[in-house]
Design a protein around this motif. Structure first.
Motif, PDB file in Angstrom:
ATOM      1  N   TYR A 131       0.811  -1.117  -0.044  1.00 14.95           N
ATOM      2  CA  TYR A 131       0.002   0.097  -0.032  1.00 14.95           C
ATOM      3  C   TYR A 131       0.609   1.219   0.005  1.00 14.95           C
ATOM      4  O   TYR A 131       0.251   2.399   0.025  1.00 14.95           O
ATOM      5  CB  TYR A 131      -1.032   0.034   1.059  1.00 14.95           C
ATOM      6  CG  TYR A 131      -1.785  -1.315   1.350  1.00 14.95           C
ATOM      7  CD1 TYR A 131      -3.101  -1.283   0.325  1.00 14.95           C
ATOM      8  CD2 TYR A 131      -1.432  -2.366   2.238  1.00 14.95           C
ATOM      9  CE1 TYR A 131      -3.692  -2.237   0.531  1.00 14.95           C
ATOM     10  CE2 TYR A 131      -2.548  -3.433   1.992  1.00 14.95           C
ATOM     11  CZ  TYR A 131      -3.591  -3.620   1.362  1.00 14.95           C
ATOM     12  OH  TYR A 131      -4.522  -4.455   1.280  1.00 14.95           O
ATOM     13  N   LEU A 132       2.361   1.154  -0.120  1.00 16.92           N
ATOM     14  CA  LEU A 132       3.074   2.395   0.133  1.00 16.92           C
ATOM     15  C   LEU A 132       2.702   3.284  -0.920  1.00 16.92           C
ATOM     16  O   LEU A 132       2.390   4.610  -0.583  1.00 16.92           O
ATOM     17  CB  LEU A 132       4.653   2.026  -0.175  1.00 16.92           C
ATOM     18  CG  LEU A 132       5.238   1.634   0.938  1.00 16.92           C
ATOM     19  CD1 LEU A 132       6.804   1.105   0.615  1.00 16.92           C
ATOM     20  CD2 LEU A 132       5.356   2.690   2.137  1.00 16.92           C
ATOM     21  N   ASN A 133       2.766   2.717  -2.187  1.00 18.97           N
ATOM     22  CA  ASN A 133       2.244   3.775  -3.467  1.00 18.97           C
ATOM     23  C   ASN A 133       1.121   4.510  -3.361  1.00 18.97           C
ATOM     24  O   ASN A 133       0.659   5.807  -3.523  1.00 18.97           O
ATOM     25  CB  ASN A 133       2.419   3.009  -4.795  1.00 18.97           C
ATOM     26  CG  ASN A 133       3.675   2.590  -4.978  1.00 18.97           C
ATOM     27  OD1 ASN A 133       4.947   3.259  -4.464  1.00 18.97           O
ATOM     28  ND2 ASN A 133       3.911   1.491  -5.830  1.00 18.97           N
ATOM     29  N   TYR A 134      -0.193   3.663  -2.977  1.00 19.24           N
ATOM     30  CA  TYR A 134      -1.267   4.345  -2.799  1.00 19.24           C
ATOM     31  C   TYR A 134      -1.480   5.456  -1.715  1.00 19.24           C
ATOM     32  O   TYR A 134      -1.777   6.315  -1.817  1.00 19.24           O
ATOM     33  CB  TYR A 134      -2.509   3.331  -2.418  1.00 19.24           C
ATOM     34  CG  TYR A 134      -3.645   3.865  -2.189  1.00 19.24           C
ATOM     35  CD1 TYR A 134      -4.516   4.399  -2.988  1.00 19.24           C
ATOM     36  CD2 TYR A 134      -4.353   3.723  -0.761  1.00 19.24           C
ATOM     37  CE1 TYR A 134      -5.701   5.213  -2.713  1.00 19.24           C
ATOM     38  CE2 TYR A 134      -5.452   4.192  -0.736  1.00 19.24           C
ATOM     39  CZ  TYR A 134      -6.270   5.050  -1.387  1.00 19.24           C
ATOM     40  OH  TYR A 134      -7.741   5.664  -1.283  1.00 19.24           O
ATOM     41  N   ILE A 135      -0.913   4.941  -0.376  1.00 17.53           N
ATOM     42  CA  ILE A 135      -0.977   5.666   0.594  1.00 17.53           C
ATOM     43  C   ILE A 135      -0.261   7.113   0.449  1.00 17.53           C
ATOM     44  O   ILE A 135      -0.651   8.190   0.676  1.00 17.53           O
ATOM     45  CB  ILE A 135      -0.451   5.132   1.883  1.00 17.53           C
ATOM     46  CG1 ILE A 135      -1.332   4.035   2.418  1.00 17.53           C
ATOM     47  CG2 ILE A 135      -0.341   6.174   3.468  1.00 17.53           C
ATOM     48  CD1 ILE A 135      -2.813   4.122   2.663  1.00 17.53           C
ATOM     49  N   GLU A 136       0.811   7.015   0.024  1.00 13.45           N
ATOM     50  CA  GLU A 136       1.885   8.367  -0.275  1.00 13.45           C
ATOM     51  C   GLU A 136       1.152   9.285  -1.351  1.00 13.45           C
ATOM     52  O   GLU A 136       1.140  10.545  -1.365  1.00 13.45           O
ATOM     53  CB  GLU A 136       3.098   7.775  -0.661  1.00 13.45           C
ATOM     54  CG  GLU A 136       3.826   7.238   0.770  1.00 13.45           C
ATOM     55  CD  GLU A 136       5.371   6.501   0.554  1.00 13.45           C
ATOM     56  OE1 GLU A 136       5.875   7.111  -0.608  1.00 13.45           O
ATOM     57  OE2 GLU A 136       5.781   6.125   1.458  1.00 13.45           O
ATOM     58  N   SER A 137       0.689   8.514  -2.291  1.00  8.47           N
ATOM     59  CA  SER A 137       0.286   9.366  -3.572  1.00  8.47           C
ATOM     60  C   SER A 137      -1.339  10.039  -2.805  1.00  8.47           C
ATOM     61  O   SER A 137      -1.496  11.384  -3.434  1.00  8.47           O
ATOM     62  CB  SER A 137      -0.265   8.322  -4.670  1.00  8.47           C
ATOM     63  OG  SER A 137       0.799   7.825  -5.159  1.00  8.47           O
ATOM     64  N   LEU A 138      -2.112   9.152  -2.147  1.00  4.19           N
ATOM     65  CA  LEU A 138      -3.339   9.698  -1.645  1.00  4.19           C
ATOM     66  C   LEU A 138      -2.869  11.171  -0.655  1.00  4.19           C
ATOM     67  O   LEU A 138      -3.582  12.156  -0.770  1.00  4.19           O
ATOM     68  CB  LEU A 138      -3.922   8.843  -0.779  1.00  4.19           C
ATOM     69  CG  LEU A 138      -5.164   9.039   0.149  1.00  4.19           C
ATOM     70  CD1 LEU A 138      -6.193   9.578  -1.059  1.00  4.19           C
ATOM     71  CD2 LEU A 138      -5.524   8.060   1.114  1.00  4.19           C
ATOM     72  N   MET A 139      -1.771  10.883   0.319  1.00  2.51           N
ATOM     73  CA  MET A 139      -1.605  11.779   1.060  1.00  2.51           C
ATOM     74  C   MET A 139      -0.997  13.369   0.283  1.00  2.51           C
ATOM     75  O   MET A 139      -1.248  14.137   0.701  1.00  2.51           O
ATOM     76  CB  MET A 139      -0.678  11.473   2.252  1.00  2.51           C
ATOM     77  CG  MET A 139      -1.281  10.440   3.148  1.00  2.51           C
ATOM     78  SD  MET A 139      -0.322   9.865   4.390  1.00  2.51           S
ATOM     79  CE  MET A 139      -0.114  11.126   5.733  1.00  2.51           C
ATOM     80  N   ALA A 140      -0.086  12.944  -0.943  1.00  5.82           N
ATOM     81  CA  ALA A 140       0.537  14.039  -1.564  1.00  5.82           C
ATOM     82  C   ALA A 140      -0.740  14.724  -2.176  1.00  5.82           C
ATOM     83  O   ALA A 140      -0.699  16.197  -2.143  1.00  5.82           O
ATOM     84  CB  ALA A 140       1.225  13.535  -2.587  1.00  5.82           C
ATOM     85  N   PHE A 141      -1.819  14.160  -2.752  1.00  2.92           N
ATOM     86  CA  PHE A 141      -2.934  14.693  -3.671  1.00  2.92           C
ATOM     87  C   PHE A 141      -3.847  15.512  -2.263  1.00  2.92           C
ATOM     88  O   PHE A 141      -4.070  16.660  -2.650  1.00  2.92           O
ATOM     89  CB  PHE A 141      -3.841  13.967  -4.152  1.00  2.92           C
ATOM     90  CG  PHE A 141      -5.076  14.430  -4.778  1.00  2.92           C
ATOM     91  CD1 PHE A 141      -4.948  15.033  -6.051  1.00  2.92           C
ATOM     92  CD2 PHE A 141      -6.134  14.081  -4.293  1.00  2.92           C
ATOM     93  CE1 PHE A 141      -6.173  15.702  -6.680  1.00  2.92           C
ATOM     94  CE2 PHE A 141      -7.320  14.913  -4.861  1.00  2.92           C
ATOM     95  CZ  PHE A 141      -7.397  15.597  -5.921  1.00  2.92           C
ATOM     96  N   ILE A 142      -3.885  15.048  -1.343  1.00  3.41           N
ATOM     97  CA  ILE A 142      -4.994  15.590  -0.379  1.00  3.41           C
ATOM     98  C   ILE A 142      -4.246  16.932   0.278  1.00  3.41           C
ATOM     99  O   ILE A 142      -4.731  18.058   0.264  1.00  3.41           O
ATOM    100  CB  ILE A 142      -5.452  14.709   0.906  1.00  3.41           C
ATOM    101  CG1 ILE A 142      -6.096  13.434   0.352  1.00  3.41           C
ATOM    102  CG2 ILE A 142      -5.894  15.268   1.845  1.00  3.41           C
ATOM    103  CD1 ILE A 142      -6.680  12.690   1.263  1.00  3.41           C
ATOM    104  N   LEU A 143      -2.896  16.853   0.342  1.00  2.23           N
ATOM    105  CA  LEU A 143      -2.170  17.828   1.184  1.00  2.23           C
ATOM    106  C   LEU A 143      -2.145  18.908   0.013  1.00  2.23           C
ATOM    107  O   LEU A 143      -2.475  20.192   0.352  1.00  2.23           O
ATOM    108  CB  LEU A 143      -0.819  17.467   1.457  1.00  2.23           C
ATOM    109  CG  LEU A 143       0.002  18.638   1.925  1.00  2.23           C
ATOM    110  CD1 LEU A 143      -0.479  19.241   3.093  1.00  2.23           C
ATOM    111  CD2 LEU A 143       1.652  18.067   2.279  1.00  2.23           C
ATOM    112  N   LEU A 144      -1.893  18.640  -1.310  1.00  2.00           N
ATOM    113  CA  LEU A 144      -1.876  19.942  -2.419  1.00  2.00           C
ATOM    114  C   LEU A 144      -3.279  20.518  -2.510  1.00  2.00           C
ATOM    115  O   LEU A 144      -3.288  21.570  -2.812  1.00  2.00           O
ATOM    116  CB  LEU A 144      -1.161  19.269  -3.467  1.00  2.00           C
ATOM    117  CG  LEU A 144       0.164  19.054  -3.550  1.00  2.00           C
ATOM    118  CD1 LEU A 144       0.432  18.533  -5.132  1.00  2.00           C
ATOM    119  CD2 LEU A 144       0.866  20.542  -3.507  1.00  2.00           C
ATOM    120  N   SER A 145      -4.166  19.541  -2.495  1.00  2.00           N
ATOM    121  CA  SER A 145      -5.563  20.111  -2.508  1.00  2.00           C
ATOM    122  C   SER A 145      -5.990  21.161  -1.403  1.00  2.00           C
ATOM    123  O   SER A 145      -6.479  22.071  -1.737  1.00  2.00           O
ATOM    124  CB  SER A 145      -6.576  19.091  -2.494  1.00  2.00           C
ATOM    125  OG  SER A 145      -6.398  18.306  -3.548  1.00  2.00           O
TER     126      SER A 145
END
Length: 238
Positions: free
Chosen positions: A93-107
């Motif tokens: 789940y590394l890729n999903y969790i880190e991508s998810l958090m990056a998108f939410i933070l930028l948003s």
């Protein structure tokens, strides 16, 4: 056709429709949230390609630079967080969790740049919650197989409706928590800019942006990521 949510013809919450069209008898529109979601995605992809270029360059030359050092530090920090919460399941789940958090933070912090945060739209946060929900249920099925039917009937069959509601409530609670907090900040800033005299709009809103966009945005990103990891890990059952 453009429209905005106005209060006393002064307050603009940045809800605009840029283009409307007909589809299957329904009137659909390209609105602010859709545009800003695309913008955030493009920015995120640009940052990823920029970081990749500098990291690969550092590996080829053997000389680390500021960008590659920063990227390595951020990735190690995020990897450590995921591993500490998910253990042996982290690599899945590394890729999903880190991508998810990056998108939410930028948003969440996009309001700093005059954009309406995509996460202030329930359609976006619900989509994120549903993706997480699919991963949660997948982990449950992989762990228990058809045993999930037995789990839904515990402690006795009459609890089936309660257990089903509990499962369905997960993506809704995840999405509403993120949506409500970001929308509240967007509304507060919209009211500040729209209703207060001009001299109170100089300097002072910076402190609101620091709290509502940066601090609160980072907290909500962390909460969503942590809950996602916790729910998925719990379904693996060990």
């Amino acid at each position: 056709m453009g429209s905005s949510m106005l209060l006393g013809n002064e307050v603009d919450f940045y809800i605009h429709s840029y283009y409307e069209f007909q589809f299957a008898g329904q009137t659909l529109s390209i609105n602010t949230s859709m545009v800003t979601t695309v913008v955030i995605t493009v920015i995120l992809m640009g940052l990823i390609l920029f970081a990749r270029h500098h990291v690969l360059k550092a590996y080829r030359t053997g000389e680390m630079n500021g960008v590659s050092n920063a990227v390595e530090m951020i990735v190690e920090m995020l990897d450590g967080m995921v591993y500490s919460n998910m253990g042996k399941y982290a690599p899945k789940y590394l890729n999903y969790i880190e991508s998810l958090m990056a998108f939410i933070l930028l948003s969440n912090i996009s309001g700093l740049f005059g954009l309406r945060p995509p996460t202030a739209d329930f359609g976006n946060t619900l989509a994120l919650g549903l993706i997480t929900f699919v991963l949660i249920e997948y982990a449950w099925f992989k762990s228990r197989g058809l045993g999930i039917l037995k789990d839904l009937l515990e402690p006795f069959p009459l609890f089936l409706p309660v257990n089903l509601i509990s499962e369905i409530a997960t993506p809704i609670s995840l999405s509403l928590r993120l949506f409500g907090n970001v929308l509240a900040g967007t509304i507060m800033l919209g009211l500040w800019y729209g209703l207060l005299p001009w001299f109170l709009k100089i300097g002072l809103p910076a402190f609101l942006h620091i709290y509502l966009d940066i601090f609160s945005g980072a907290i909500q990103t962390f909460v969503f990521g942590m809950l996602t990891m916790t729910f998925i890990k719990d379904k693996w059952g060990d």
